[in-house]
Design an enzyme around this catalytic site. Structure first.
Site, PDB file in Angstrom:
ATOM      1  CB  SER A 209      -0.965  -0.005   1.188  1.00 48.29           C
ATOM      2  OG  SER A 209      -0.275  -0.241   2.402  1.00 48.29           O
ATOM      3  CG  HIS A 266      -1.133   4.131   3.778  1.00 50.06           C
ATOM      4  ND1 HIS A 266      -2.371   3.834   4.317  1.00 50.06           N
ATOM      5  CD2 HIS A 266      -0.580   2.940   3.442  1.00 50.06           C
ATOM      6  CE1 HIS A 266      -2.544   2.527   4.315  1.00 50.06           C
ATOM      7  NE2 HIS A 266      -1.479   1.965   3.795  1.00 50.06           N
TER       8      HIS A 266
END
Length: 288
Positions: A209, A266
């Site tokens: 991610s 992230h």
């Protein structure tokens, strides 16, 4: 079937209209940059000859053109094997991710995970004891800086990350080449892993991610500076991913019992991806 060079043109030539025509006709293609030129590739010499003729007639594209005796809606789509061969770096990363998922039991086999985690660790009863990062690097375990991206915890985690990497990785590989995608993937993994380590300390984390937010930011900023069909994402994708990022940062996902979210990875991935997109887009714009 190997890719064949069709056209080699200066970066100042706008291929967007012709590329749009190829997309409408569902002709498989790839555009790369080499030595200050843009190169158009297609699979096979026969298709290459047809595309050359098509460019001679419609260098700027033609919204009304159709291949003789062939409706665009009936053009065959490349099979999965052809797509894998057309995007070798994207395919390689996903295959490695699947292999690691199998060996680690999707995050259940800690004895295997510990060799790929950012820091080595030992499980003793209900406690996890982490070795220092410096100790691992001093022992030559430099792979730990990037291998956490291959670790996934659960089938949903793997499926969602794999789907997005397939979507974004192929776009970058088609526009800027496999070498650029590989450098970006490793670089985004390195930065996002360090960002997560900096914000959370010694913890067990993993997944693509952080890399995905980097690829997303790269495509988004690059497209704004140097528009190209490959980086034109569907409307709302960036907004959806940013909203998801804010929801995760709020702590709601963790509070609902879905596990800890690597928010540092992230945010770090997104910021460095926007930076590379700014650099790449600016260079592409100057070269036109």
């Amino acid at each position: 079937m190997s890719a064949v060079e069709v056209l080699r043109l200066p970066l100042t030539v706008d291929l967007s209209g012709f590329v749009a025509l190829l997309q409408r006709l569902e002709v498989p293609y790839r555009v790369s940059e080499e030595s200050g030129e843009q190169v158009l590739w297609v699979p096979g010499p026969q298709l290459a000859e047809k595309v050359r003729g098509l460019y001679e007639r419609f260098p700027d594209g033609d919204p009304h053109f159709q291949l003789p005796h062939e409706a665009p809606t009936e053009a065959p789509r490349p099979g999965i094997l052809a797509q894998l061969k057309a995007s070798p770096i994207t395919s390689l990363v996903l295959l490695l991710t699947l292999a690691v998922a199998a060996f680690t039991g999707l995050g259940e086999n800690f004895s295997t995970i510990r060799w790929l985690s950012f820091q080595d660790f030992q499980v003793q009863g209900d406690y996890v004891y982490f070795s220092s990062l410096e100790e691992g690097l001093a022992a030559g375990q430099w792979w730990r800086l990037v291998t956490p991206m291959l670790i996934h915890f659960g089938i949903l985690h793997l499926a969602m990350n794999g789907m997005w990497f397939w979507e974004l990785g192929r776009r970058i590989e088609a526009r800027q080449g496999g070498a650029v995608l590989l450098v970006l993937t490793l670089g985004f993994s390195l930065v996002s892993d360090y960002a997560q380590y900096f914000t959370s300390g010694p913890t067990l984390f993993g997944g693509l991610s952080g890399v995905l937010y980097g690829l997303l930011g790269h495509c988004w900023v690059f497209q704004r500076l140097a528009p190209c069909p490959a980086y034109r994402l569907p409307p709302g994708v960036m907004a959806m991913m940013l909203i998801w990022l804010l929801v995760c940062l709020s702590g709601l996902i963790t509070a609902l019992g879905f596990g800890a979210i690597a928010n540092g990875a992230h945010v770090g991935g997104l910021l460095v991806g926007c930076a590379t997109g700014l650099l790449g887009g600016a260079l592409a714009r100057l070269g036109r």
